[in-house]
Design an enzyme around this catalytic site. Structure first.
Site, PDB file in Angstrom:
ATOM      1  N   GLY A   1      36.828   9.700 -12.112  1.00  0.00           N
ATOM      2  CA  GLY A   1      36.827  10.114 -13.523  1.00  0.00           C
ATOM      3  C   GLY A   1      36.414   8.936 -14.379  1.00  0.00           C
ATOM      4  O   GLY A   1      37.199   8.005 -14.592  1.00  0.00           O
TER       5      GLY A   1
ATOM      6  N   HIS B   1      56.830  12.706 -17.152  1.00  0.00           N
ATOM      7  CA  HIS B   1      55.999  12.173 -18.232  1.00  0.00           C
ATOM      8  C   HIS B   1      55.674  13.339 -19.168  1.00  0.00           C
ATOM      9  O   HIS B   1      54.573  13.859 -19.193  1.00  0.00           O
ATOM     10  CB  HIS B   1      54.740  11.573 -17.612  1.00  0.00           C
ATOM     11  CG  HIS B   1      53.784  10.997 -18.610  1.00  0.00           C
ATOM     12  ND1 HIS B   1      54.156  10.124 -19.593  1.00  0.00           N
ATOM     13  CD2 HIS B   1      52.449  11.171 -18.763  1.00  0.00           C
ATOM     14  CE1 HIS B   1      53.087   9.792 -20.303  1.00  0.00           C
ATOM     15  NE2 HIS B   1      52.046  10.410 -19.821  1.00  0.00           N
TER      16      HIS B   1
HETATM   17  N1  APR Z   1      35.649  15.050 -10.170  1.00  0.00           N
HETATM   18  C1  APR Z   1      35.380  13.902 -10.804  1.00  0.00           C
HETATM   19  N2  APR Z   1      35.405  13.753 -12.148  1.00  0.00           N
HETATM   20  C2  APR Z   1      35.692  14.854 -12.858  1.00  0.00           C
HETATM   21  C3  APR Z   1      35.985  16.096 -12.272  1.00  0.00           C
HETATM   22  C4  APR Z   1      35.947  16.177 -10.864  1.00  0.00           C
HETATM   23  N3  APR Z   1      36.187  17.327 -10.228  1.00  0.00           N
HETATM   24  N4  APR Z   1      36.237  16.982 -13.272  1.00  0.00           N
HETATM   25  C5  APR Z   1      36.136  16.310 -14.435  1.00  0.00           C
HETATM   26  N5  APR Z   1      35.801  15.022 -14.187  1.00  0.00           N
HETATM   27  C6  APR Z   1      35.568  13.934 -15.133  1.00  0.00           C
HETATM   28  C7  APR Z   1      34.830  14.357 -16.388  1.00  0.00           C
HETATM   29  O1  APR Z   1      33.431  14.458 -16.133  1.00  0.00           O
HETATM   30  C8  APR Z   1      35.177  13.222 -17.335  1.00  0.00           C
HETATM   31  O2  APR Z   1      34.222  12.174 -17.302  1.00  0.00           O
HETATM   32  O3  APR Z   1      36.806  13.430 -15.610  1.00  0.00           O
HETATM   33  C9  APR Z   1      36.518  12.689 -16.806  1.00  0.00           C
HETATM   34  C10 APR Z   1      37.676  12.863 -17.768  1.00  0.00           C
HETATM   35  O4  APR Z   1      37.438  12.028 -18.848  1.00  0.00           O
HETATM   36  P1  APR Z   1      37.887  12.362 -20.355  1.00  0.00           P
HETATM   37  O5  APR Z   1      37.491  13.776 -20.672  1.00  0.00           O
HETATM   38  O6  APR Z   1      37.410  11.268 -21.225  1.00  0.00           O
HETATM   39  O7  APR Z   1      39.480  12.370 -20.256  1.00  0.00           O
HETATM   40  P2  APR Z   1      40.454  11.090 -20.345  1.00  0.00           P
HETATM   41  O8  APR Z   1      40.828  10.850 -21.746  1.00  0.00           O
HETATM   42  O9  APR Z   1      39.905   9.993 -19.535  1.00  0.00           O
HETATM   43  O10 APR Z   1      41.756  11.695 -19.629  1.00  0.00           O
HETATM   44  C11 APR Z   1      41.744  12.019 -18.261  1.00  0.00           C
HETATM   45  O11 APR Z   1      44.045  11.382 -17.981  1.00  0.00           O
HETATM   46  O12 APR Z   1      45.667  10.803 -19.541  1.00  0.00           O
HETATM   47  C12 APR Z   1      45.142  11.827 -18.746  1.00  0.00           C
HETATM   48  O13 APR Z   1      45.662  13.850 -19.991  1.00  0.00           O
HETATM   49  C13 APR Z   1      44.642  12.990 -19.581  1.00  0.00           C
HETATM   50  O14 APR Z   1      44.403  14.495 -17.743  1.00  0.00           O
HETATM   51  C14 APR Z   1      43.691  13.644 -18.611  1.00  0.00           C
HETATM   52  C15 APR Z   1      43.122  12.462 -17.820  1.00  0.00           C
END
Ligand code: APR
Length: 308
Positions: free
Chosen positions: A9, A175
């Protein structure tokens, strides 16, 4: 040889964590995401900052799990963040699919890794990652308590007009909104805040901590907190890779500790090179026990919905 950390991610939390690791020169980083170009672009951007930080680590972006092979630590931040008026629990089913997919892939490519789950609802997602990988529970954990404690420390520091460095905070439970802060173990240079603050002020700051994530979501309008979550995740990675054996509140698998069985939930643990090396049991008061039970029940409700 430098250690290897994979971050699944490359969104806000993932990229911010990668930045902290690179800046400290802690380990090589692989940033994985399903979105094409995003992990590559962010990794390149961070790499171009490394000379300014005098850091020689490598930061690479990828859309292939093959590049994550043999990681020492894997951080899962993939998934969907909250929108205003959503609770962390509302993300359950969408993020469960992401976690199953990611942890299944990690089990194959990095069978010896230690996994830190950040994706929300984090306690349930940590349990799902553990079940999917079939790793030892010592090697799968979740990030939540350090972030909640850091929020409370910040609020206390402002209220008391002291350095946040001198404030320690401890909390238990999931959490979520039912986290269990422990004011009697929350101190300013060793002095419990219960001795130097009025109860109603402590309660107000605890309430702000409980809704600390939501406060940021409502300000940002799109997306959720990431600077503090990344800093908290970094502290866990550092304690593991440097075998610091810090005592930190993390989501860990309980198998009888605190009277709880077969559940991931926040407790103080010792974090070292083996992962969760020990769950630290604190003797709780009747009221704390009741709050902790309630918090565990709400995590268990999510686990039931996932049928795992
Ligand atoms: N495999 C890999 N990456 C993925 C997948 C997957 N199957 N599905 C989604 N992603 C990626 C998205 O493309 C995106 O780049 O996960 C990333 C999530 O990033 P953001 O939308 O910026 O979210 P973020 O603020 O980083 O939070 C991620 O952490 O704190 C927790 O609640 C929050 O669950 C959330 C997670």
């Amino acid at each position: 040889m430098r250690k290897k950390i994979t971050i699944i991610g490359a969104g806000n939390v993932g990229a911010s964590t990668a930045q902290l690791i690179a800046k400290e020169g802690l380990a090589d980083v692989v940033l994985y995401d399903i979105a094409e170009g995003i992990p590559q672009g962010k990794a390149l951007d961070i790499s171009e900052a490394c000379p300014l930080w005098y850091s020689a680590v490598s930061v690479r972006g990828t859309n292939s799990y093959a590049d994550t092979e043999d990681s020492d630590v894997v951080v899962i931040t993939a998934g969907f963040p909250r929108k205003p008026n959503m609770s962390r629990d509302d993300l359950l089913h969408a993020n469960a699919d992401v976690i199953k997919n990611a942890s299944g892939a990690i089990a194959k490519t990095s069978p010896n890794a230690i996994i830190i789950v950040v994706t929300n609802p984090m306690d349930a997602m940590a349990q799902l990652a553990w079940k999917t990988t079939e790793f030892s529970c010592r090697r799968v954990m979740g990030m939540g308590g350090i972030l909640d404690a850091s929020r409370l420390r910040a609020f206390l520091a402002w209220e008391l007009n002291v350095s946040p460095e001198d404030i320690e905070a401890m909390l238990l439970g999931g959490h979520g909104d039912q986290m269990v802060p422990l004011p009697r173990f929350t101190t300013v240079k060793g002095i419990p805040v219960t001795e130097i603050m009025k109860k109603n002020r402590i309660d107000a700051l605890i309430q702000r901590t409980r809704s600390g994530g939501a406060e940021i979501v409502s300000l940002l309008k799109s997306g959720s907190a990431y600077y503090a979550p990344a800093a908290a995740t970094f502290q866990m990675i550092k304690s593991i890779l440097n075998d610091e054996k810090r005592m930190l509140p993390c989501a860990a698998y309980l198998n009888g500790e605190y009277g709880v069985k077969d559940l991931y939930v926040g407790v103080p643990v010792i974090l070292g090179k083996e992962g969760v090396e020990k769950v630290v049991e604190i003797k709780l008061t009747k009221e704390e026990k009741a709050q902790f039970r309630e918090s565990c029940a709400s995590v268990r409700k999510l686990i039931k919905k996932l049928s795992i």
